[in-house]
Design an enzyme around this catalytic site. Structure first.
Site, PDB file in Angstrom:
ATOM      1  N   CYS A   1       0.990  -1.101  -0.108  1.00 57.59           N
ATOM      2  CA  CYS A   1      -0.334  -0.052  -0.025  1.00 57.59           C
ATOM      3  C   CYS A   1       0.611   0.956  -0.476  1.00 57.59           C
ATOM      4  O   CYS A   1       2.007   1.346   0.914  1.00 57.59           O
ATOM      5  CB  CYS A   1      -0.965   0.056   1.263  1.00 57.59           C
ATOM      6  SG  CYS A   1      -1.803   1.973   1.174  1.00 57.59           S
TER       7      CYS A   1
ATOM      8  N   CYS B   1       0.449   3.853   0.977  1.00 58.52           N
ATOM      9  CA  CYS B   1      -0.206   4.665   2.561  1.00 58.52           C
ATOM     10  C   CYS B   1      -0.480   3.260   3.202  1.00 58.52           C
ATOM     11  O   CYS B   1      -1.315   3.091   3.449  1.00 58.52           O
ATOM     12  CB  CYS B   1      -0.819   6.057   2.041  1.00 58.52           C
ATOM     13  SG  CYS B   1      -1.779   6.618   3.634  1.00 58.52           S
TER      14      CYS B   1
ATOM     15  N   ASP C   1     -20.458  -2.899  38.233  1.00 59.46           N
ATOM     16  CA  ASP C   1     -22.004  -3.268  38.517  1.00 59.46           C
ATOM     17  C   ASP C   1     -21.736  -4.309  39.382  1.00 59.46           C
ATOM     18  O   ASP C   1     -21.194  -5.532  38.982  1.00 59.46           O
ATOM     19  CB  ASP C   1     -23.063  -3.561  37.320  1.00 59.46           C
ATOM     20  CG  ASP C   1     -24.223  -4.422  38.251  1.00 59.46           C
ATOM     21  OD1 ASP C   1     -24.451  -4.774  39.489  1.00 59.46           O
ATOM     22  OD2 ASP C   1     -25.162  -4.681  37.161  1.00 59.46           O
TER      23      ASP C   1
ATOM     24  N   THR D   1     -22.351  -6.681  41.253  1.00 57.01           N
ATOM     25  CA  THR D   1     -22.471  -8.086  41.456  1.00 57.01           C
ATOM     26  C   THR D   1     -22.569  -9.008  40.592  1.00 57.01           C
ATOM     27  O   THR D   1     -23.129  -8.684  39.192  1.00 57.01           O
ATOM     28  CB  THR D   1     -24.550  -7.736  41.813  1.00 57.01           C
ATOM     29  OG1 THR D   1     -24.746  -6.863  42.993  1.00 57.01           O
ATOM     30  CG2 THR D   1     -24.887  -9.685  41.819  1.00 57.01           C
TER      31      THR D   1
END
Length: 212
Positions: free
Chosen positions: A16, A18, A60, A62
């Site tokens: 590629c 870029c 949370d 529990t």
């Protein structure tokens, strides 16, 4: 198949013009996959990038920091009945419920070998607790904050003490000619997961950086 994908990505990175264009989504995909393997589901690259800006984490509790299996720890009764009578009555109106506190209470009473009387007209009070009739007498289990009746300063102090220890507290009430009367308090505490302290310590350490 996995090797072919990685080889293809490597070829694209090299060929590629870029490389940054393809390397960025590849890095994000890798990070999301690594998090998933560790049990963390992250919604996309934008959320992943925001992890670097986190200053506070809310849990949370529990089932996350704890095992999600609360155990009865304290039973405080009035002078009107015994601890065994209070436990048997409250387990009676809780029996049949799938709520973790209800199932824990019933198991606790069964382990003690107490006889649980039959209850009628059991009804969940959404956001409050549960109620039912035992021998035609109404019993109510309620969160202390949802009570619509005054309670003594001494009982309030007991509730604050238990809640200050990280315990969940309910108030047991029984109907009489004068209305509902407080019969006692029941408290539960959930057991911490073995690795909770270590995990929280790592999150609190500013030098900790999650690895992929």
């Amino acid at each position: 198949m996995g090797n072919l994908v990685y080889r293809g990505l490597a070829l694209l990175l090299i060929a590629c013009p870029c490389a940054l264009v393809i390397s960025t989504p590849a890095a994000i995909t890798s990070g999301l996959a690594a998090a998933t393997r560790r049990g963390a589901l992250i919604k996309g690259g934008a959320a992943l990038e925001q992890l670097g800006n986190i200053e506070s984490v809310a849990f949370d509790k529990t089932g996350t920091l704890t095992l999600g299996k609360p155990q009865v720890t304290d039973v405080i009764v009035s002078d009107a009945l015994t601890e065994q009578e209070l436990l048997a009555a409250t387990a009676s109106i809780e029996r049949g419920s799938n709520h973790p506190l209800a199932t824990s209470l019933v198991r606790h009473v069964e382990r003690l070998g107490l006889t649980i009387p039959s209850a009628d007209e059991q009804r969940a009070l959404v956001g409050v607790g549960v109620e039912g009739l035992i021998g035609g007498v109404k019993w109510v289990l309620s969160a202390p904050s949802k009570l619509d009746m005054p309670i003594s300063t001494e009982v309030n102090k007991q509730i604050e003490l238990l809640e200050g220890q990280g315990k969940t507290v309910v108030v047991a009430l029984r109907a009489s000619n004068d209305g509902l009367e407080l019969q006692g308090l029941i408290a539960w505490q959930d057991e911490m997961r073995p690795n909770t302290a270590e995990a929280v310590a790592k999150l609190s350490n500013s030098a900790f950086v999650p690895s992929c």
